[in-house]
Motif scaffolding. Structure first.
Motif, mmCIF file in Angstrom:
data_model
loop_
_atom_site.group_PDB
_atom_site.id
_atom_site.type_symbol
_atom_site.label_atom_id
_atom_site.label_comp_id
_atom_site.label_asym_id
_atom_site.label_seq_id
_atom_site.Cartn_x
_atom_site.Cartn_y
_atom_site.Cartn_z
ATOM 1 N N TYR A 118 0.760 -1.109 0.128
ATOM 2 C CA TYR A 118 0.071 0.003 0.008
ATOM 3 C C TYR A 118 0.976 1.350 0.003
ATOM 4 O O TYR A 118 0.704 2.400 -0.805
ATOM 5 N N GLY A 119 1.908 1.132 0.768
ATOM 6 C CA GLY A 119 2.855 2.257 0.676
ATOM 7 C C GLY A 119 3.514 2.495 -0.625
ATOM 8 O O GLY A 119 3.614 3.655 -1.172
ATOM 9 N N ARG A 122 1.143 4.136 -3.356
ATOM 10 C CA ARG A 122 0.953 5.480 -3.233
ATOM 11 C C ARG A 122 2.021 6.562 -3.863
ATOM 12 O O ARG A 122 3.383 6.366 -3.086
ATOM 13 N N THR A 125 4.435 8.830 -1.528
ATOM 14 C CA THR A 125 5.159 8.238 -0.210
ATOM 15 C C THR A 125 6.710 8.475 -0.449
ATOM 16 O O THR A 125 7.394 8.482 -1.367
ATOM 17 N N ILE A 190 -10.222 7.289 -2.685
ATOM 18 C CA ILE A 190 -9.069 7.508 -1.790
ATOM 19 C C ILE A 190 -9.274 8.787 -1.339
ATOM 20 O O ILE A 190 -9.341 9.252 -0.053
ATOM 21 N N ARG A 194 -10.153 10.751 2.345
ATOM 22 C CA ARG A 194 -9.156 11.759 2.880
ATOM 23 C C ARG A 194 -9.982 13.267 3.390
ATOM 24 O O ARG A 194 -9.760 13.740 4.289
ATOM 25 N N ASP A 200 -4.455 7.173 6.648
ATOM 26 C CA ASP A 200 -3.931 5.908 5.737
ATOM 27 C C ASP A 200 -4.548 4.562 6.277
ATOM 28 O O ASP A 200 -4.850 3.651 5.445
ATOM 29 N N LEU A 204 -6.847 2.095 4.232
ATOM 30 C CA LEU A 204 -6.389 0.954 4.012
ATOM 31 C C LEU A 204 -7.437 -0.305 4.370
ATOM 32 O O LEU A 204 -7.673 -1.383 3.798
#
Length: 311
Positions: A118-119, A122, A125, A190, A194, A200, A204
């Motif tokens: 997931y990191g 993005r 990141t 997403i 936010r 985050d 997730l």
């Protein structure tokens, strides 16, 4: 008399469908029959060895002696091999160890892989490109067996169950598949989360993971099968025979022809056949994978193909 020149169907009849490639045409009867024969042969080649293993494990010593080894046609069924294996001793302990290592290892591997994927999915990141390049490099270059063993030894993990989990906890291929699937999730979805104040981890857990059930199921099966079938780490990191998982006990049975602790006397007295014990342990090792695979099979196409082609 004027000659009539045939025009292509697309010009004379513009409404007609364009010609299709040969592989999109309806198969002939001979083709269907050939496919059926090929599939039947493939199924027979896969199922026949499994049938022999299962039947031999359920056969008595007399039936095995009459067959001269492996039994193809059952003559009476007895569960004495399974009853003796599950009544205690080394095999039962090894099966429990394998189950616990598989459960704990799969949960740990999935947690780390999902967070890492997931990191990396993005683009904003910090350092995600350098981390991704580093992970890709480990797919082609590794330190080797001796440095890995020295590292595990220096960390004090030898003769520890952590040695069965940590050295092989992460698969870069699985992380890349998860990353590709996560990148296919709508960014607008997403961003809207936010705006509503979700962080985050909440995004997730509440958005990304529910939309990724297919790929998560496939990767979970990959990790679980890997832990369940692993034997190499135990053979080099564990010295205590009482800590050996099921696969290593099966190797002792099949290759070294050694009877498990507690069953030697039963084999000597003629109550059990050593071959039936070997086949029974094989069935026990195969059973969890055979049971879980059909439930995950429907997710393979969506999970693997989507995660592999995106990103």
């Amino acid at each position: 008399m004027t000659a009539v020149i045939d025009e292509p169907a697309s010009k004379s009849r513009p409404w007609a469908a364009p010609p299709r490639p040969a592989w999109e045409e309806e198969p002939s009867k001979a083709g269907l029959a050939g496919k059926g024969v090929a599939l039947a042969f493939a199924c027979l080649a896969i199922l026949f060895p499994i049938w022999i293993v299962v039947v031999t494990s359920l056969s008595s010593r007399k039936t095995i002696d009459e067959a001269g080894g492996l039994v193809m046609v059952p003559k009476g069924i007895t569960f004495i091999a399974y009853r003796e294996l599950l009544s205690g001793g080394q095999v039962t302990r090894a099966a429990i160890i394998s189950i616990l290592v598989t459960l704990v290892g799969t949960l740990f591997s999935m947690a780390v892989s999902v967070l890492c994927a997931y990191g990396l999915s993005r683009s904003g990141t910090l350092g995600h490109r350098w981390i991704l390049m580093t992970l890709l490099a480990t797919m082609f270059f590794s330190a080797g067996l001796i440095p890995t063993y020295l590292l595990v030894q220096s960390l004090g993990l030898t003769d520890s169950y952590l040695a069965l989990i940590l050295p092989s906890a992460i698969s870069v291929f699985n992380i890349l598949v998860l990353r590709g699937f996560f990148m296919g999730i709508s960014q607008e979805l997403i961003d809207s989360a936010r705006i509503d104040g979700a962080g985050d981890l909440r995004i997730l857990w509440r958005i990304v993971m529910p939309l990724s059930r297919a790929v998560l199921a496939v990767i979970t099966l990959f990790y679980a099968v890997g832990y369940w079938s692993a034997w190499f780490n135990a053979s080099i990191y564990l010295n205590d025979q009482d800590m050996m998982p099921l696969q290593n006990v099966m190797i002792q049975l099949v290759q070294r022809q050694e009877a498990p602790v507690g069953l030697g006397q039963a084999i000597k007295t003629g109550q059990l056949s050593g071959l039936a014990i070997q086949m029974a342990v094989m069935v026990m090792a195969l059973l969890p994978v055979a049971v879980l695979s059909p439930f995950v099979q429907k997710h393979f196409r969506k999970g693997m193909l989507t995660g592999a082609v995106k990103g």
